[in-house]
Design a protein around this motif. Structure first.
Motif, PDB file in Angstrom:
ATOM      1  N   MET A   1      37.441  45.508  25.248  1.00  0.00           N
ATOM      2  CA  MET A   1      36.273  44.657  25.119  1.00  0.00           C
ATOM      3  C   MET A   1      35.098  45.322  24.731  1.00  0.00           C
ATOM      4  N   ARG A   2      34.336  45.043  23.673  1.00  0.00           N
ATOM      5  CA  ARG A   2      33.000  45.422  23.291  1.00  0.00           C
ATOM      6  C   ARG A   2      31.964  44.470  23.944  1.00  0.00           C
TER       7      ARG A   2
ATOM      8  N   GLU B   1      26.754  42.996  23.754  1.00  0.00           N
ATOM      9  CA  GLU B   1      27.350  44.067  23.421  1.00  0.00           C
ATOM     10  C   GLU B   1      27.252  45.167  24.362  1.00  0.00           C
ATOM     11  N   LYS B   2      28.204  45.637  24.891  1.00  0.00           N
ATOM     12  CA  LYS B   2      27.978  46.816  25.910  1.00  0.00           C
ATOM     13  C   LYS B   2      27.294  48.187  25.490  1.00  0.00           C
ATOM     14  N   SER B   3      27.528  48.491  24.358  1.00  0.00           N
ATOM     15  CA  SER B   3      27.107  49.875  23.954  1.00  0.00           C
ATOM     16  C   SER B   3      25.537  49.659  23.317  1.00  0.00           C
TER      17      SER B   3
ATOM     18  N   ILE C   1      34.775  36.840  23.192  1.00  0.00           N
ATOM     19  CA  ILE C   1      33.889  36.067  23.795  1.00  0.00           C
ATOM     20  C   ILE C   1      34.914  34.979  24.703  1.00  0.00           C
ATOM     21  N   LEU C   2      35.848  34.159  23.637  1.00  0.00           N
ATOM     22  CA  LEU C   2      36.616  33.030  24.345  1.00  0.00           C
ATOM     23  C   LEU C   2      37.462  33.694  25.099  1.00  0.00           C
ATOM     24  N   SER C   3      38.007  34.970  25.224  1.00  0.00           N
ATOM     25  CA  SER C   3      38.979  35.413  25.984  1.00  0.00           C
ATOM     26  C   SER C   3      38.078  35.661  27.365  1.00  0.00           C
ATOM     27  N   LEU C   4      36.938  36.406  27.303  1.00  0.00           N
ATOM     28  CA  LEU C   4      36.292  36.312  28.556  1.00  0.00           C
ATOM     29  C   LEU C   4      35.821  35.047  29.281  1.00  0.00           C
TER      30      LEU C   4
END
Length: 175
Positions: free
Chosen positions: A1-2, A72-74, A116-119
């Protein structure tokens, strides 16, 4: 996941206001933002989110919900919002469902909505919401595809205020 989902904090105020402005300029709907488009008072909006997060302080006519940012993680950039309703009222059962979400216009068509929906569905697992209703307007083909990629099964379509609303159920297994 990003992306990761994080609670809304004052430190994100500038990014949230830029997010809102991007939607205004695009003439688009800000789904899953707990009414961000309806106010110019950030502090009041944040207070409402906090109050609506609890069964004890939820506003009349609303249900308890958790509104989260998709970061966004990065880069630390605000990519989207998700609003997860812990239960449904009559209106949400027809239109709105358990989850509303959006991705900023400049970041669409990159798979972020699916992430986003998956999370958000993982959060539903934590809160023991096993049958999750997610809805979208019939003409929003991208949203329908996102919902189906996450296991959504179309139950029916209803007409509400002249719009055709598709109602999808996503069944979550108990882990």
């Amino acid at each position: 996941m990003r992306v990761k989902l994080v609670p809304i904090e004052i430190s994100y105020q500038q990014q949230i206001l830029e997010y809102k402005q991007e939607f205004i300029e695009a003439g688009d709907n800000m789904d899953g933002t707990a009414g961000l488009q309806l106010t110019d008072d950030f502090d009041e909006w944040l207070k409402n989110i906090q109050e609506n997060g609890s069964e004890i302080t939820v506003h009349e006519g609303f249900v308890p919900s958790s509104t989260l940012l998709a970061i966004e993680k990065s880069t630390g950039q605000l990519i989207g919002f998700i609003d997860i309703r812990h239960r449904l009222n009559e209106y949400l059962m027809q239109c709105g469902g358990h989850i509303g979400y959006s991705v900023r216009p400049s970041q669409r068509r990159q798979g972020y909505a699916t992430e986003i929906l998956s999370l958000g569905l993982q959060k539903c697992d934590e809160w023991k919401i096993r049958d999750v209703l997610v809805t979208c307007n019939q003409e929003n083909i991208a949203s329908a595809k996102t919902i189906m990629k996450n296991g959504g099964i179309l139950e029916n379509e209803i007409i509400l205020d002249g719009r055709i609303i598709q109602r999808y159920w996503i069944h979550r297994e108990e882990n």
